[in-house]
Write a protein that holds these residues in place. Structure first.
Motif, PDB file in Angstrom:
ATOM      1  N   THR A 207       1.713 -22.594 133.327  1.00  0.00           N
ATOM      2  CA  THR A 207       1.423 -22.640 131.904  1.00  0.00           C
ATOM      3  C   THR A 207       1.679 -24.044 131.369  1.00  0.00           C
ATOM      4  O   THR A 207       2.459 -24.802 131.952  1.00  0.00           O
TER       5      THR A 207
ATOM      6  N   ARG B 167       1.215 -18.716 139.221  1.00  0.00           N
ATOM      7  CA  ARG B 167       1.120 -18.692 137.760  1.00  0.00           C
ATOM      8  C   ARG B 167       1.703 -19.977 137.201  1.00  0.00           C
ATOM      9  O   ARG B 167       2.751 -20.435 137.646  1.00  0.00           O
TER      10      ARG B 167
ATOM     11  N   ARG C 169       5.736 -13.927 132.998  1.00  0.00           N
ATOM     12  CA  ARG C 169       5.205 -12.660 133.510  1.00  0.00           C
ATOM     13  C   ARG C 169       3.989 -12.204 132.722  1.00  0.00           C
ATOM     14  O   ARG C 169       3.211 -11.370 133.203  1.00  0.00           O
ATOM     15  N   THR C 170       3.798 -12.737 131.514  1.00  0.00           N
ATOM     16  CA  THR C 170       2.636 -12.373 130.700  1.00  0.00           C
ATOM     17  C   THR C 170       1.440 -13.283 130.952  1.00  0.00           C
ATOM     18  O   THR C 170       0.370 -13.070 130.385  1.00  0.00           O
ATOM     19  N   VAL C 171       1.614 -14.298 131.799  1.00  0.00           N
ATOM     20  CA  VAL C 171       0.534 -15.246 132.105  1.00  0.00           C
ATOM     21  C   VAL C 171      -0.208 -14.780 133.349  1.00  0.00           C
ATOM     22  O   VAL C 171       0.412 -14.461 134.374  1.00  0.00           O
ATOM     23  N   ALA C 172      -1.523 -14.726 133.287  1.00  0.00           N
ATOM     24  CA  ALA C 172      -2.320 -14.270 134.425  1.00  0.00           C
ATOM     25  C   ALA C 172      -2.262 -15.275 135.570  1.00  0.00           C
ATOM     26  O   ALA C 172      -2.203 -16.489 135.330  1.00  0.00           O
TER      27      ALA C 172
ATOM     28  N   GLN D 253       6.937 -20.741 119.591  1.00  0.00           N
ATOM     29  CA  GLN D 253       5.593 -20.700 120.174  1.00  0.00           C
ATOM     30  C   GLN D 253       5.398 -21.689 121.312  1.00  0.00           C
ATOM     31  O   GLN D 253       4.366 -21.662 121.977  1.00  0.00           O
TER      32      GLN D 253
ATOM     33  N   VAL E  96       6.989 -19.256 126.629  1.00  0.00           N
ATOM     34  CA  VAL E  96       6.256 -18.049 126.984  1.00  0.00           C
ATOM     35  C   VAL E  96       6.934 -17.374 128.178  1.00  0.00           C
ATOM     36  O   VAL E  96       7.437 -18.051 129.085  1.00  0.00           O
ATOM     37  N   ASP E  97       6.967 -16.050 128.167  1.00  0.00           N
ATOM     38  CA  ASP E  97       7.415 -15.288 129.333  1.00  0.00           C
ATOM     39  C   ASP E  97       6.326 -15.405 130.387  1.00  0.00           C
ATOM     40  O   ASP E  97       5.191 -14.933 130.173  1.00  0.00           O
TER      41      ASP E  97
ATOM     42  N   ARG F 106       9.630 -18.913 130.336  1.00  0.00           N
ATOM     43  CA  ARG F 106      10.822 -18.094 130.461  1.00  0.00           C
ATOM     44  C   ARG F 106      10.701 -17.360 131.800  1.00  0.00           C
ATOM     45  O   ARG F 106       9.748 -16.603 132.015  1.00  0.00           O
TER      46      ARG F 106
END
Length: 337
Positions: free
Chosen positions: A227, A225, A63-66, A57, A60-61, A232
């Motif tokens: 995070t 982007r 590409r999934t983060v806005a 957890q 994070v990929d 990832r």
């Protein structure tokens, strides 16, 4: 945790083996369920070859983060310039586990290894005078010091500091480090005072309320982007760390007891708090080549379990007054220098 074969083990030996196996099973259950140790946001680490990896957890990929929302437009009095420095990427291998700002005079006061660019002499015993007299990696002669925790590849071992305080793995050397000073979106800037100490991020964020967290992990192929988690990145993208420093100075002090009160961040609209003055905003971007799927983590205090939210960095301004005046003029005149 490791379990091993105890040669010639009797009853005590068999007990230790059983405890080791149970411990490993517990770590696996914690990692799969997302359960936490009693360390706030710091979750259990799972064993990998060459070290310990933060739990799934913590990754994070990207590409999934806005993408981030656009920045507010500059005001009519904005200082829109930028000033970049070439201070190398620490090819010299200047590293230690000191922190001259938060733990001066204490060897290994950081309990994790730092990468440095700029001043080549920085250690726990540095002073403004010693830094001013030292060599630097910055091509313009700037003797300031910039440092942050190293990043390690966890499926490799060996190298400086490997294993100390739980920070296992082989250090990843940056492929690039960009040092840039930026202006204010609402006002001109004043020069930083010589000797100013700045801290960004929170090295104990995993066990605190997270209010000081400034982690901004990213990928070169996905601009806009970021995070607080380890990203990832798509194949061919470099992993990046963007380190933004506070830029609202109290006009009086170069440091404070908590190393934060004398220089704070502006509001989201770029306005500095009352009684503070906008100074050049330092941004450092560190980039790494990272094979897809490779396990990695930054160094941290042991109880922080190498959480990505503990990202942090430190700056000590040792520019000459003339150099700093050039930086401020460049920003206020809207030039790219």
């Amino acid at each position: 945790m490791r379990s091993g074969i105890l040669v010639g083990a009797g009853k005590l030996g068999r007990t230790l083996v059983i405890l080791g196996v149970l411990g490993s099973l517990c770590l696996g259950v914690l990692a799969l369920t997302g359960a936490e140790w009693p360390f706030g946001r710091a979750a259990a680490a799972v064993a990998v070859a060459g070290g310990e990896q933060p739990p799934p957890q913590d990754y994070v990929d990207l590409r999934t983060v806005a993408p981030a929302a656009p920045a507010p437009p500059n005001g009519p009095d904005a200082s829109t310039g930028s000033f970049a420095e070439d201070c190398g990427r620490n090819a010299e291998g200047h590293r230690n586990s000191d922190n001259v700002v938060t733990s001066p005079g204490i060897t290994d006061g950081a309990h994790h290894t730092h990468d440095y660019v700029g001043n080549l002499s920085t250690n726990a015993f540095s002073t403004d005078a010693s830094l001013e007299a030292a060599a630097t990696t910055c091509t313009d002669g700037d003797r300031s010091t910039f440092y942050w925790p190293v990043l390690r590849r966890l499926d490799r071992s060996g190298g400086p500091g490997s294993g100390a305080h739980g920070n296992t793995g082989r250090i990843l050397e940056p492929v690039s480090v960009r040092v840039e000073f930026r202006g204010s979106p609402v006002s001109p800037v004043v020069p930083m005072p010589h000797g100013l100490r700045l801290l960004t991020g929170d090295p104990v964020a995993a066990t605190s309320d997270g209010s000081l967290t400034r982690a901004a992990w990213g990928c070169s192929g996905l601009p806009g982007r970021s995070t607080e988690l380890y990203p990832r990145c798509p194949e061919g993208s470099r992993l990046t760390r963007t380190l933004d420093f506070p830029s609202c100075w109290d006009g009086l002090h170069t440091d404070s007891p908590d190393h934060r009160d004398h220089a704070v961040f502006p509001a989201a609209n770029g306005v500095c708090p009352h009684g503070t003055f906008a100074v050049p905003q330092l941004r450092v971007v560190v980039a790494y080549e990272m094979p897809s799927g490779a396990p990695f983590a930054l160094d941290s205090f042991p109880e922080q379990r190498r959480s990505p939210v503990t990202e942090h960095a430190v700056f000590v301004d040792e520019m000459s007054d003339r150099q700093m005046a050039r930086v401020a003029d460049c920003l206020n005149q809207g030039r790219r220098c």
